[in-house]
Design an enzyme around this catalytic site. Structure first.
Site, PDB file in Angstrom:
ATOM      1  CB  CYS A  67      -0.932   0.001   1.206  1.00  0.00           C
ATOM      2  SG  CYS A  67      -0.164  -0.494   2.741  1.00  0.00           S
ATOM      3  CG  HIS A 101      -0.918   3.885   4.694  1.00  0.00           C
ATOM      4  ND1 HIS A 101      -1.645   3.547   5.809  1.00  0.00           N
ATOM      5  CD2 HIS A 101      -0.303   2.735   4.282  1.00  0.00           C
ATOM      6  CE1 HIS A 101      -1.485   2.249   6.056  1.00  0.00           C
ATOM      7  NE2 HIS A 101      -0.678   1.741   5.153  1.00  0.00           N
TER       8      HIS A 101
END
Lengths: 346, 346
Positions: free
Chosen positions: B132, B245
């Site tokens: 990710c 994130h």
């Protein structure tokens, strides 16, 4: 910690988060105080604060309040410092100022005693305490510079809400509670929601797209290290942590180093504690640093992106090393080296 | 989004956090499905999951379960992928794998379609979805490389707990509640306390002092960008955020650029949304990104530490761009370009 004749101390901003930490640090270190005056804005004036088992009234700052004071520890923000620090100096006091007001003034030493304590010999009544983010960074940079020559520094910060004051700490707690209970909580202190979020915005934005916080780290680091052209860049981010700032740092060095050499160089500093055993998953985190004196460093490793570089992770209690503890250490250094009166010969 | 003949889809790890997000993304994008099989470990086998108003049983994975399936979207971890992906490929399925198992395998394309979709033409049955952290970084790096030549990349991450799965999200919530109520909560999923704390430790530590997560960002970025020697270094940190994130990125470039040129280059990407008005304090934060498709970029500024450098702040929903959405986009790209059967000529 300090011997010698007790002195008269005033605390400007005594009711704030750093003011309270100053009192705690003075008490812990048994700083030699013959008289203590606690000063804060009018709205705090009926308060009183306990120190070493005795209650002290909180007074409003004024020229009169600084009379015969030896050292003022000031932590009431830039505006208050601009107004009252000159008054205190006129009264013959030395002021150790936590605000941004005088840090870049050429006649004002900007000091982390373990890094550039010698600069205190040049003071003219005002000494500036660096920004918390700078204060915990420069001890590491000093060690690396002495070891292998600093060429460039890249810092990303993870800064706790206590850096924005007591109100921001309350906001984090109240907002977190509200969100966990399915409610919401509009930010009033910080720019955006901080609970379960990040805010890449500390202090004001400047024309170059950086925040004032980020540029402080650049300018203050250069001044403290005496490296006026050191290439440095910073991204400053507020994180949902109460106390303890963390920084991910990449340094390019003149010469190749090993992890072991860097660990030894850091460990040789009086204020750094190396917490770095990756094989045992040992590294510093902010909750370990809160309430503690050292600058903790871990995650030391050779940079995978440059010839002679190193990465590391620095964590410290921002209220201590970044403010109260550093200010008291400056005062101790001045007593030890008999520098209080240096200003008299200016 | 995708036209064409509906295909048979299996989801391996259907009950996990990414598995659920895969179902949501398939439904939102109206992916053409003629048959859907939901596979998960034995402990989930009596469960059933709703998709487009119909309930599907959760089955255990087996060679039989992959028979006649066209595409498997796998997100059940490295170990499960190593065991079942080869079985699915033997049965003639294409597998888009979210795990780390095959990413660095030379015969496996590692793909973010908007960056290196062409690599899908070489697939031999298995396609890897990047980590990710890499997935949200490479779209920005690709634009910068095309604009001015990438020389070096320095990344500090601020990664949400959802990257460690549902259990880590529960741990953040429960631990936060416990601490707010004056209690404590021993970490069982993450390495240390995450509530009101930071953990500079994601995935295992390696011999060079980096974590596996940090080295994944290096190796996967090089592979996706086709720049096998790109200098890159990463510090990966877990933060108390549920979803989303963030990354503070510094890039050294071959040629000088302006902030305006960088903004334009980013905005030209199909999946990047520039959210960058420092004068209005507008920048992306993780709560804005959660549940959204774009990679958000803000805090774009010229690096104060290098000749031709730029700093920026990238935020994205790690469960989407970093996993489910990217996997479905890979599947869409393969359908659009008729690449499902490419493996037949291997």
């Amino acid at each position: 910690m300090t011997a010698g004749k007790p002195i008269k101390v005033a605390i400007l901003g005594a009711t704030g988060r750093v003011g309270q930490e100053l009192l705690r640090v003075l008490e812990e270190r048994n700083f030699p105080i013959s008289e203590l005056r606690l000063l804060a804005s009018a709205r705090s004036k009926d308060a009183s604060i306990e120190f070493k088992g005795k209650r002290y009234p909180v007074q409003e700052p004024s020229a009169e309040a600084f009379r015969e004071i030896d050292i003022v520890l000031a932590s009431a923000g830039e505006e208050i410092s601009r107004k009252f620090v000159p008054l205190a100096v006129e009264q013959g006091a030395c002021v150790i100022d936590n605000s941004n007001a005088f840090r870049m003034d050429e006649s004002v030493p900007l000091v982390v005693p373990e890094v550039n304590g010698e600069a205190l010999r040049q003071h003219k009544g005002v000494i500036a305490n660096p920004n918390c983010t700078t204060a915990q960074l420069v001890p590491a940079l000093k060690q690396l510079h002495d070891l292998a020559g600093l060429k460039r520094v890249i810092v990303s910060t993870y800064q706790s809400v206590s850096g924005a004051g007591k109100e921001a700490m309350d906001e984090l707690e109240q907002q977190t509670r509200a969100l966990l209970n399915g409610g919401s909580h509009t930010p009033t202190v910080l720019a955006r929601q901080i609970a379960f979020n990040l805010i890449p915005h500390i202090d004001k934005f400047l024309d170059n797209g950086y925040t004032k916080e980020e540029m402080k780290v650049l300018h203050e680091t250069r001044k403290i290290l005496g490296l006026p052209t050191l290439p440095l860049t910073c991204t400053a981010v507020r994180v949902p942590v109460a106390i303890g700032h963390s920084e991910a740092v990449t340094c390019d060095l003149e010469r190749k180093v090993s992890v072991e050499q860097v660990r030894e160089a850091f460990a040789a500093s009086a204020i750094i504690e190396v917490v770095d055993q990756p094989d045992k998953a040992i590294y510093p985190t902010p909750i370990d640093a809160a309430g503690q004196d050292p600058v903790y460093i871990g995650r030391i490793r050779i940079d995978t992106s440059s010839e002679n570089g190193v990465n590391f992770w620095v964590v410290a209690d921002n209220l201590r090393i970044g403010a109260a503890l550093n200010a008291v250490r400056i005062a101790e250094y001045m007593l030890e080296h008999d520098l209080l009166r240096a200003k008299a010969v200016r």
